[in-house]
Design a protein around this motif. Structure first.
Motif, PDB file in Angstrom:
ATOM      1  N   ALA A 117     -17.772  -0.085  -0.496  1.00  0.00           N
ATOM      2  CA  ALA A 117     -17.011  -0.156  -1.630  1.00  0.00           C
ATOM      3  C   ALA A 117     -15.248   0.082  -0.796  1.00  0.00           C
ATOM      4  O   ALA A 117     -15.103   0.721   0.057  1.00  0.00           O
ATOM      5  CB  ALA A 117     -16.916   0.865  -2.593  1.00  0.00           C
ATOM      6  N   ILE A 118     -14.409  -0.932  -1.739  1.00  0.00           N
ATOM      7  CA  ILE A 118     -13.095  -0.578  -1.171  1.00  0.00           C
ATOM      8  C   ILE A 118     -12.367   0.175  -2.063  1.00  0.00           C
ATOM      9  O   ILE A 118     -12.376   0.093  -3.097  1.00  0.00           O
ATOM     10  CB  ILE A 118     -12.252  -2.134  -1.342  1.00  0.00           C
ATOM     11  N   ALA A 119     -12.146   1.384  -1.509  1.00  0.00           N
ATOM     12  CA  ALA A 119     -11.541   2.611  -2.477  1.00  0.00           C
ATOM     13  C   ALA A 119     -10.180   2.630  -2.378  1.00  0.00           C
ATOM     14  O   ALA A 119      -9.422   3.495  -3.184  1.00  0.00           O
ATOM     15  CB  ALA A 119     -12.031   3.726  -1.814  1.00  0.00           C
ATOM     16  N   GLY A 120      -9.327   1.804  -1.653  1.00  0.00           N
ATOM     17  CA  GLY A 120      -7.756   1.657  -1.418  1.00  0.00           C
ATOM     18  C   GLY A 120      -7.536   0.835  -0.484  1.00  0.00           C
ATOM     19  O   GLY A 120      -8.186   0.255   0.345  1.00  0.00           O
ATOM     20  N   ILE A 121      -6.161   0.511  -0.207  1.00  0.00           N
ATOM     21  CA  ILE A 121      -5.342  -0.182   0.723  1.00  0.00           C
ATOM     22  C   ILE A 121      -4.348   0.787   1.697  1.00  0.00           C
ATOM     23  O   ILE A 121      -3.873   1.501   1.182  1.00  0.00           O
ATOM     24  CB  ILE A 121      -4.759  -1.299   0.180  1.00  0.00           C
ATOM     25  N   ASN A 122      -4.475   0.663   2.778  1.00  0.00           N
ATOM     26  CA  ASN A 122      -3.558   1.146   3.762  1.00  0.00           C
ATOM     27  C   ASN A 122      -2.809   0.340   4.353  1.00  0.00           C
ATOM     28  O   ASN A 122      -3.301  -0.947   4.921  1.00  0.00           O
ATOM     29  CB  ASN A 122      -4.449   1.871   4.964  1.00  0.00           C
ATOM     30  N   MET A 123      -1.602   0.559   4.072  1.00  0.00           N
ATOM     31  CA  MET A 123      -0.221  -0.289   4.696  1.00  0.00           C
ATOM     32  C   MET A 123       0.258   0.216   5.889  1.00  0.00           C
ATOM     33  O   MET A 123       1.021   1.146   5.891  1.00  0.00           O
ATOM     34  CB  MET A 123       0.643  -0.631   3.596  1.00  0.00           C
ATOM     35  N   GLU A 124      -0.269  -0.462   7.030  1.00  0.00           N
ATOM     36  CA  GLU A 124       0.370   0.116   8.585  1.00  0.00           C
ATOM     37  C   GLU A 124       1.319  -0.707   8.877  1.00  0.00           C
ATOM     38  O   GLU A 124       1.106  -1.864   9.121  1.00  0.00           O
ATOM     39  CB  GLU A 124      -0.750   0.308   9.329  1.00  0.00           C
ATOM     40  N   GLY A 125       2.688  -0.548   8.747  1.00  0.00           N
ATOM     41  CA  GLY A 125       3.833  -1.241   9.028  1.00  0.00           C
ATOM     42  C   GLY A 125       3.927  -2.147   7.843  1.00  0.00           C
ATOM     43  O   GLY A 125       3.160  -2.271   6.824  1.00  0.00           O
ATOM     44  N   PRO A 126       5.256  -2.807   7.677  1.00  0.00           N
ATOM     45  CA  PRO A 126       6.088  -3.312   8.803  1.00  0.00           C
ATOM     46  C   PRO A 126       7.181  -2.132   8.893  1.00  0.00           C
ATOM     47  O   PRO A 126       8.241  -2.263   9.742  1.00  0.00           O
ATOM     48  CB  PRO A 126       6.722  -4.598   8.517  1.00  0.00           C
ATOM     49  N   PHE A 127       7.089  -0.950   8.249  1.00  0.00           N
ATOM     50  CA  PHE A 127       8.217  -0.064   8.375  1.00  0.00           C
ATOM     51  C   PHE A 127       8.154   0.881   9.447  1.00  0.00           C
ATOM     52  O   PHE A 127       7.993   2.140   8.979  1.00  0.00           O
ATOM     53  CB  PHE A 127       8.438   0.733   6.770  1.00  0.00           C
TER      54      PHE A 127
END
Length: 374
Positions: A117-127
């Protein structure tokens, strides 16, 4: 369903008891007759909650940044086969025009019955910092803005749970202050000193991405961000225990510095589950030889191990106690990312995701949302 005879992870250790499942949830006890086909023999085995990976990019030749639904299914299916039942697809440093369709595709995906199951999203970058890009593409690094993050979050239907920030870059501390009540902020790919990292934690950051990698190291006169995190009791830290990224002694040190606050991740690439070869990551090529993946300049690109393989390595090659290793891949990430009401432990009412390991810590059975996968 009844899982019988196993050593069941309790949070602090293991108990010899049966596990009961009704439908898709753990139950206090069986409420009806259990047919033979609904009995899972876990004698002499370890019974764990399904593992959670909060930071990885792909597997089996696919990457979440491809924004391809069939590719997402292939990745999620592979993860489930490894006993990883909840995942946080992770993005790369890319232009906003590419990031929007990526998070849109992830948010729209509906997991099949054999998929994690996809439990969430992790944004690695661009900051992140242009001085610590690692395998990220420096051409797309930029300062953090609330407006851009809000565009991502709207496209992601509110499913972004983690966002990475280099706190020393102009404007990024203010960004942390403004969004930390909406999303968990992680310090990552940074050149920050102790004072700047401490200021970021004061501003609301509560996480560190792949500890030791892409950040200043510990030093007795210039302690840096790792020491700043160690001084806080509310900061969790990821670690890649694949046997390549970090020496075993440093993994043990991390577990000592951050008791109960470590999170095991894979940071795996599209090459995970495949053999040697050349692959693509965020517009750059990387090469895999054995268990090591590098870009052209020799920098590590990520791992080719699942988080289950990392757990096995942590226990068998790094002397991390099994209960501690299991906690870092179940309870701790579930609590940090706010999904512990449904996942991370074997308790009545929670989603019935289970992995049964033999004495060699090899996957013997996976129960996914109350259904025996194998």
């Amino acid at each position: 369903m009844i899982i019988s005879g196993g050593k069941v992870f309790s949070g602090a250790g293991f108990d010899n008891r049966d596990v009961f499942i009704e439908g898709e949830r753990f139950a206090q006890a069986s409420t009806g007759e259990c047919l033979p086909q609904d009995m899972v023999d876990a004698s002499d085995c370890w019974v764990l909650p399904g593992l959670i990976d909060v930071h990885f990019h792909g597997a089996m030749g696919h990457d979440f940044c491809d924004a391809d639904d069939e590719g997402i299914s292939a990745i999620a299916r592979y993860e489930a086969s490894q006993g990883v039942t909840a995942i946080f697809p992770t993005t790369m440093t890319l232009p906003v025009e590419r990031l929007i369709p990526i998070v849109t595709s992830i948010a729209a995906h509906s997991a099949g019955e054999d998929e994690a199951a996809i439990a969430g999203i992790n944004m690695e970058g661009p900051f992140i910092s242009p001085g610590k890009v690692g395998a990220q593409n420096p051409a797309f690094v930029r300062g953090a803005t609330v407006a851009e993050f809000e565009r991502w979050q709207k496209a992601a239907q509110g499913k972004i749970k983690l966002v990475d920030v280099a706190p020393e870059e102009p404007g990024n501390l203010e960004f942390i202050r403004e969004v930390s009540d909406q999303v968990r902020v992680s310090l990552a790919h940074m050149c920050a000193d102790y004072e700047t990292a401490a200021a970021a934690f004061d501003a609301g950051a509560r996480h560190m991405t792949h500890l030791f990698n892409a950040m200043p190291s510990l030093h007795h006169r210039e302690p840096g961000p790792i020491a700043a995190a160690a001084d806080r009791r509310d900061v969790t830290c990821e670690i890649i225990a694949d046997g390549v990224h970090i020496a075993p002694s440093m993994v043990r040190l991390a577990f000592s510095l951050f008791p109960g606050r470590m999170i095991l991740i894979s940071d795996s690439l599209r090459a995970c589950g495949l053999g040697d070869g050349t692959f693509e990551l965020g517009g750059q090529e990387f090469t895999v030889h054995g268990n090591r993946a590098t870009i052209e300049n020799g920098s590590l690109a990520g791992s080719v191990s699942s988080v289950m393989a990392c757990l096995r390595t942590a226990v068998t090659k790094m002397d991390i106690p099994l209960a501690d290793a299991v906690r870092t891949a179940t309870m701790t990430p579930a609590k940090a990312l706010g999904v512990d009401d449904e996942r991370g432990s074997i308790e009545p009412g929670k989603i019935a995701d289970v992995v049964v390991l033999d004495n060699d810590l090899q996957v013997k059975h996976v129960i996914l949302r109350g259904r025996l996968l194998f």
